[in-house]
Scaffold this motif. Sequence first.
Motif, PDB file in Angstrom:
ATOM      1  N   UNK A 230       1.191  -1.168  -0.113  1.00 14.14           N
ATOM      2  CA  UNK A 230      -0.141  -0.035   0.196  1.00 14.14           C
ATOM      3  C   UNK A 230       0.930   1.599  -0.114  1.00 14.14           C
ATOM      4  N   UNK A 231       2.200   0.903   1.061  1.00 11.54           N
ATOM      5  CA  UNK A 231       3.013   2.239   0.553  1.00 11.54           C
ATOM      6  C   UNK A 231       2.766   2.383  -1.064  1.00 11.54           C
ATOM      7  N   UNK A 232       3.508   1.021  -1.776  1.00  8.28           N
ATOM      8  CA  UNK A 232       4.348   1.907  -3.033  1.00  8.28           C
ATOM      9  C   UNK A 232       2.874   2.012  -3.672  1.00  8.28           C
ATOM     10  N   UNK A 233       1.694   1.800  -3.194  1.00  3.63           N
ATOM     11  CA  UNK A 233       0.920   2.069  -4.205  1.00  3.63           C
ATOM     12  C   UNK A 233       0.464   3.844  -4.107  1.00  3.63           C
ATOM     13  N   UNK A 234       0.644   3.876  -2.800  1.00  2.00           N
ATOM     14  CA  UNK A 234       0.911   5.228  -2.067  1.00  2.00           C
ATOM     15  C   UNK A 234       1.882   6.373  -2.900  1.00  2.00           C
ATOM     16  N   UNK A 235       3.117   6.293  -3.334  1.00  2.00           N
ATOM     17  CA  UNK A 235       3.767   6.590  -3.830  1.00  2.00           C
ATOM     18  C   UNK A 235       3.599   7.095  -5.361  1.00  2.00           C
ATOM     19  N   UNK A 236       3.117   5.248  -5.968  1.00  2.00           N
ATOM     20  CA  UNK A 236       2.580   5.752  -7.517  1.00  2.00           C
ATOM     21  C   UNK A 236       0.609   7.230  -7.670  1.00  2.00           C
ATOM     22  N   UNK A 237       0.697   6.749  -6.404  1.00  2.00           N
ATOM     23  CA  UNK A 237      -0.550   7.638  -6.502  1.00  2.00           C
ATOM     24  C   UNK A 237       0.318   9.094  -6.448  1.00  2.00           C
ATOM     25  N   UNK A 238       1.077   9.755  -5.535  1.00  2.00           N
ATOM     26  CA  UNK A 238       1.789  11.330  -5.320  1.00  2.00           C
ATOM     27  C   UNK A 238       2.636  11.604  -6.704  1.00  2.00           C
ATOM     28  N   UNK A 239       3.167  10.468  -7.174  1.00  2.00           N
ATOM     29  CA  UNK A 239       3.733  10.467  -8.279  1.00  2.00           C
ATOM     30  C   UNK A 239       3.089  10.988  -9.776  1.00  2.00           C
ATOM     31  N   UNK A 240       2.138  10.512  -9.582  1.00  2.00           N
ATOM     32  CA  UNK A 240       0.730  11.343 -11.008  1.00  2.00           C
ATOM     33  C   UNK A 240       0.846  12.325 -10.606  1.00  2.00           C
ATOM     34  N   UNK A 241       0.293  13.017  -9.509  1.00  2.00           N
ATOM     35  CA  UNK A 241      -0.236  14.302  -9.205  1.00  2.00           C
ATOM     36  C   UNK A 241       0.461  15.078  -9.133  1.00  2.00           C
ATOM     37  N   UNK A 242       2.165  15.213  -8.689  1.00  2.00           N
ATOM     38  CA  UNK A 242       2.909  15.893  -8.885  1.00  2.00           C
ATOM     39  C   UNK A 242       3.511  15.898 -10.170  1.00  2.00           C
ATOM     40  N   UNK A 243       3.905  17.382 -10.207  1.00  5.27           N
ATOM     41  CA  UNK A 243       4.315  18.240 -11.821  1.00  5.27           C
ATOM     42  C   UNK A 243       5.933  18.368 -11.385  1.00  5.27           C
ATOM     43  N   UNK A 244       6.266  18.638 -10.471  1.00  8.48           N
ATOM     44  CA  UNK A 244       8.299  18.939 -10.810  1.00  8.48           C
ATOM     45  C   UNK A 244       8.336  17.690 -10.826  1.00  8.48           C
ATOM     46  N   UNK A 245       9.366  17.538 -11.912  1.00  9.87           N
ATOM     47  CA  UNK A 245       9.279  16.507 -12.763  1.00  9.87           C
ATOM     48  C   UNK A 245      10.918  15.650 -11.618  1.00  9.87           C
ATOM     49  N   UNK A 246      12.068  16.624 -10.957  1.00  9.58           N
ATOM     50  CA  UNK A 246      12.725  15.467 -10.106  1.00  9.58           C
ATOM     51  C   UNK A 246      12.050  15.546  -8.883  1.00  9.58           C
ATOM     52  N   UNK A 247      11.008  16.011  -8.780  1.00  2.75           N
ATOM     53  CA  UNK A 247       9.865  15.398  -7.371  1.00  2.75           C
ATOM     54  C   UNK A 247       9.303  14.104  -7.698  1.00  2.75           C
ATOM     55  N   UNK A 248       9.006  13.925  -9.323  1.00  2.00           N
ATOM     56  CA  UNK A 248       8.131  13.101  -9.341  1.00  2.00           C
ATOM     57  C   UNK A 248       9.408  11.525  -9.755  1.00  2.00           C
ATOM     58  N   UNK A 249      10.901  11.760  -9.992  1.00  2.00           N
ATOM     59  CA  UNK A 249      11.602  10.964 -10.230  1.00  2.00           C
ATOM     60  C   UNK A 249      11.793  10.202  -8.869  1.00  2.00           C
ATOM     61  N   UNK A 250      12.043  11.036  -8.103  1.00  2.00           N
ATOM     62  CA  UNK A 250      12.288  10.424  -6.353  1.00  2.00           C
ATOM     63  C   UNK A 250      11.246  10.274  -5.775  1.00  2.00           C
ATOM     64  N   UNK A 251       9.906   9.738  -6.538  1.00  2.00           N
ATOM     65  CA  UNK A 251       9.148   9.142  -5.586  1.00  2.00           C
ATOM     66  C   UNK A 251       9.185   7.611  -6.134  1.00  2.00           C
ATOM     67  N   UNK A 252       9.139   7.990  -7.610  1.00  2.00           N
ATOM     68  CA  UNK A 252       9.493   7.043  -8.431  1.00  2.00           C
ATOM     69  C   UNK A 252      10.864   5.713  -8.061  1.00  2.00           C
ATOM     70  N   UNK A 253      11.827   6.234  -7.604  1.00  2.00           N
ATOM     71  CA  UNK A 253      12.995   5.750  -7.212  1.00  2.00           C
ATOM     72  C   UNK A 253      12.830   5.567  -6.019  1.00  2.00           C
ATOM     73  N   UNK A 254      12.529   6.165  -4.784  1.00  2.00           N
ATOM     74  CA  UNK A 254      11.901   5.141  -3.631  1.00  2.00           C
ATOM     75  C   UNK A 254      10.504   4.678  -3.451  1.00  2.00           C
ATOM     76  N   UNK A 255       9.575   4.986  -4.177  1.00  2.00           N
ATOM     77  CA  UNK A 255       8.350   4.136  -4.745  1.00  2.00           C
ATOM     78  C   UNK A 255       9.097   2.931  -5.086  1.00  2.00           C
TER      79      UNK A 255
END
Length: 422
Positions: A230-255
């Motif tokens: 579920x934590x992975x799923x939460x990272x996916x959700x936040x990645x999809x709604x984030x607009x900053x490219x670096x933040x999206x990449x960080x969330x994807x890597x962490x997830x």
Amino acid sequence: MALSDKALVLGVLAGAAGLSLGTVVLYNSRRAVPTSGHGVHSKLYLSSNDQRVAGASMVVREMPGQAEVSDRLAALIQCVSELKDEVRALKSAIPKLQDHVRDELRGRSGRAEGAVARVRAGPPNRTTPTRRRKVAGGVARAGGQSSEEEAESEGGYITALTDSEEEEQIEAEGQNLYEVTVIEPLKEFSALLERVDALHEGSDGDKRECLRTMLDKREQFGQNTTFLWRLVRAYVDVHDITTNLEQKKTQAETGKKVGEEAVKLNPMCAESHQWYAIMCGIMTEYETVQNRIKNGYIFKDHLDKAIELKPQDPMSYYLLGRWCYAVAQLSWIERKVAATLFGEPPSATVQDGLKNFLKVEEISPKYSKLNYVFLAKCYRDLGQKSQARKMCDAATSMETISKEDEEAQKELDTLLSALGVN
């Protein structure tokens, strides 16, 4: 044998043998003062107010085979001492239960229940009940007992009741500790899962709140597979709604790292494989060509495993259909690169994609607007325009609610134009 059974045996033994306090005094006197002549013993000093005890003691003194009775009485006293030691051991074991419970909540299933079960069952190495049964047999054979002796045995029975009550108190304390350290945290965990599942289905703000909530609880529940996927799923959700490219990449890597941890922790959890595959697919947006192809293979392997473990989950078939359709669209150059790097390029056809999208519709009709769009694309590529139009109509009939629906509507408009539908 439970503690209450052991205590009860002691009371019965005392009654059967007629061993009162006077007998114990007699035994100690015989050991302290030498005897002179056969059957002659030193005087026994008792309270003048307890003539019945004195009479019973004299009966025991003159009884043949008194040495054997005395030895067995010593064994009986030793049993009482051992019983008290076991009660103390049980009391000292109770505080350690909390550590076992924490381990259980971190994924080490069953250890807390085992600790509580050990408290209830008592120490495993109990040899004293057998000795007590032997003592009972020996004392019973030593001779009959008078009504006075039976009355005096009530003292031993009272001791048995006291030990039984102490055992019940220990068991009650163990049960209370079990409820506090196991039942209540499990209720908390269940409530947490319900909350994050609801937040996952909510607005963008809810999705961010879901991730924050789970990160706050990670130290407590981070060794639980149900929590991790579920934590992975939460990272996916936040990645999809984030607009900053670096933040999206960080969330994807962490997830992705969390997904690896979840799969390793429990390889038999379908959801862990599913969400780890999704995160590998997301990572292709930020990787080199070589790593993109590598993640594509990982994506497929974990989706296959998720379907094997949970064959009636429509989401896995939808994702596999997307993978098959994407592979079918690869150019010749992209296939050659994959073959050069990995020896064999990924292989899938539009027909494979169609098969998976139809499986989604079979398991869960009207699963999603986007599933109808990809069904329409597959039929279009296969030259079945009438079927493609039907799928477009089905997609049009569904409301646009989520961001995925908005994406589906954009592709649907383009597809309708290509099919010549106004």
